[in-house]
Write an enzyme that holds these catalytic residues in place. Structure first.
Site, PDB file in Angstrom:
ATOM      1  N   THR A   3       3.837   5.377  -9.681  1.00  0.00           N
ATOM      2  CA  THR A   3       3.747   3.935  -9.484  1.00  0.00           C
ATOM      3  C   THR A   3       4.231   3.579  -8.085  1.00  0.00           C
ATOM      4  OG1 THR A   3       5.906   3.462 -10.497  1.00  0.00           O
ATOM      5  CG2 THR A   3       4.015   3.560 -11.964  1.00  0.00           C
ATOM      6  N   ASP A   4       5.158   2.630  -7.997  1.00  0.00           N
ATOM      7  CA  ASP A   4       5.526   2.001  -6.734  1.00  0.00           C
ATOM      8  C   ASP A   4       5.835   3.008  -5.626  1.00  0.00           C
ATOM      9  OD1 ASP A   4       5.982   0.602  -9.039  1.00  0.00           O
ATOM     10  OD2 ASP A   4       7.684  -0.508  -8.302  1.00  0.00           O
ATOM     11  N   PRO A   5       5.313   2.745  -4.406  1.00  0.00           N
ATOM     12  CA  PRO A   5       5.797   3.490  -3.245  1.00  0.00           C
ATOM     13  C   PRO A   5       7.212   3.011  -2.916  1.00  0.00           C
ATOM     14  CG  PRO A   5       4.253   1.793  -2.542  1.00  0.00           C
ATOM     15  CD  PRO A   5       4.298   1.748  -4.047  1.00  0.00           C
TER      16      PRO A   5
END
Length: 517
Positions: A3-5
């Site tokens: 998911t999120d960087p």
């Protein structure tokens, strides 16, 4: 599931991407900081996780954060840990061995956590520390939060990067937005496309504050002025919408983005996550739930009214077979196939010329929501000037296709341009897929040029589009059943009554040599 960087950064010739990852499956939970490295942001090698739950201050998860490279060339990770009380606390980690070019091992010092919510704050909604910046004698960072339904960007200061003190006032707060998360605060130059280090400040600099919204699952940003010394406040510039209807980096499937300064090419790079909806869990189980969008260069538009974005130049090294269609006339109802390329994996750049704008439909001032307008006037609804654009990931007989298109209206003072990416017809699958119409208005003056450009990069299930040189960007996630691999086609179309002309250049795109392996 990726998911999120978290904390993209450039360090000693290597790009590092840290990102939220569940090593046990394509569902939320068991979150660690995965770590991949690259020399060009195209070819990636996956390493062991940089950090994972191991201490009391992060035993229930290592959530999002950022990376900062200190002036003495020492990188530091900030991240949110979930403690035994399920409180969100802010921690840091440092490389175990700076001589390791890949920075494989990271150490969590014993003085963690370094920032804890006080009794006036919501301890379970307090996360995602930003990249730090230094002006004068103080380092600063922001932690995202909420106070009831007010989005909060809490500011913390430090002289030594270890002891952090909460500022008297937040950097910024906005009523009725709900929880801020994945905040990003960075400077942009008033002239040119050169990026700036996070600590840059001066008369030729503006600042950008981006927040992701937990309630809506999209982001917005504003551009304004930062006053570090007397008030340590960010003031939104005149004319910017500071709330749900604000400007977005991307008007589609794009969330939890993060930027970083790349000193090797003096540019700021934006990375986002093409998040998947819960309705596509079957696909999520195949590992498609979270993909990183193509990294983008980002800079201030000369007008000062918005940011511009463009795929990094390194992506062009994947270009292969090239096809050009010059001065291609498209009459009402026509669609023409772009042949000779791999339509499931392609980079296409088009300039549309509109000889006459007189037939543009009148714009109703009540049409303030671009996404609703796209749903109302889709690619098959005939207009005057448009819809015209691309049919991406299309089956031969158009049972499936994802249109990316413009529609032009006559406004009160100038023409209004809408860019849409509509996944409603993207798949024959009837149930379990989220198939929205994504859209954004494009701030361009067609009366000057009578031309508008569209660049779209297609990679099987991802369609990333950049309208008018990167003024409006839309990412869509689609899952066709028929239009896959060699059975995917690409068409240019026009369903407006006004004839338009297209100059098309397209490239088949190769796979990177290393795809996170």
């Amino acid at each position: 599931m990726a998911t999120d960087p978290n904390g993209p950064m450039y360090y000693n010739g290597i790009y590092h991407l840290f990102y939220q990852y569940n090593p046990k499956g394509a569902v939320w939970g068991n979150i660690v900081w995965a770590h991949s490295v690259s020399k060009d942001m195209v070819n990636w090698e996956a390493l062991e996780p940089a950090i994972y739950p191991s201490e009391s201050f992060d035993i229930n998860g290592c959530w999002s954060g950022s990376a900062t490279v200190l002036p003495e060339n020492k990188p530091v990770i900030f991240y949110t840990g979930i403690d035994p009380n399920q409180y969100q606390v802010q921690n840091y980690a440092v490389p175990e061995n700076l001589s390791d070019p890949y920075l494989r091992k990271w150490v969590k010092p014993a003085d963690n956590p370094i920032v804890v919510a006080d009794e006036t704050m919501n301890k379970t909604a307090f996360r995602d520390p930003t990249t730090a910046w230094k002006i004068g004698g103080h380092w600063r960072m922001v932690v995202a939060s909420r106070r009831k339904q007010r989005g909060m960007a809490y500011l913390y200061r430090s002289r030594d990067f270890r002891k952090w003190i909460k500022a008297k006032h937040p950097l910024h707060s906005v009523p009725n937005t709900g929880m801020f998360e994945c905040a990003d605060f960075f400077p942009v130059s008033l002239s040119g496309d050169t990026g700036l280090d996070n600590s840059a400040f001066g008369p030729n600099v503006k600042h950008v504050l981006k927040v992701s919204l937990d309630l809506t699952r999209y982001e917005y940003y504003t551009i304004g002025s930062y006053f570090p010394e007397a008030r340590d406040k960010y003031v939104v510039g005149k004319g910017f919408v500071d709330g749900w209807n604000g400007l977005r980096f991307d008007y589609g499937n794009f969330y939890a983005s993060k930027t970083f300064f790349d000193p090797s090419k003096n540019r700021r790079i934006l990375w986002g996550w093409t998040n998947e909806s819960d309705a596509a869990q079957d696909d999520a189980q195949k590992g498609w739930a979270g993909l990183q969008a193509i990294p983008r260069k980002v800079w201030l538009d000369p007008s000062g009214k918005q940011l511009l974005q463009w795929p990094i130049e390194e992506i062009e090294t994947l270009r292969g077979q090239n096809v050009q269609l010059s001065n291609q006339e498209l009459k009402s109802g026509e669609h023409i196939e772009v042949k000779g390329i791999t339509a499931a994996q392609v980079d296409v750049d088009i300039t549309f010329s509109i000889p006459n704008l007189d037939k543009a439909e009148p714009f109703d001032p009540s049409w303030t929501n671009a996404q609703d307008l796209c749903g109302l006037k889709g690619s098959t609804v005939q207009g005057g000037v448009g819809p015209f654009g691309l049919l991406t990931l299309a089956s031969e007989k158009l049972e499936e296709y994802t249109p990316v298109f413009f529609r032009v209206f006559t406004g009160l003072y100038k023409h209004v341009v809408l860019l849409c990416s509509d996944s409603g017809s993207s798949s024959l699958r009837k149930e379990g897929l989220y198939k929205p119409s994504f859209a954004g208005f494009v701030d361009v003056d067609l009366d000057d040029t009578y031309k508008i450009s569209l660049r779209t990069l297609i990679d099987h299930s991802v369609v990333e589009s950049f309208g008018a040189g990167g003024k409006t960007c839309i990412t869509s996630r689609v899952y066709p059943l028929v239009a896959v691999f060699d059975d995917a086609h690409l068409f240019v179309f026009n369903n407006g009554t006004e004839t338009i002309t297209a100059d098309v250049e397209a490239w088949s795109m190769a796979k990177p040599d290393k795809m996170n392996n």
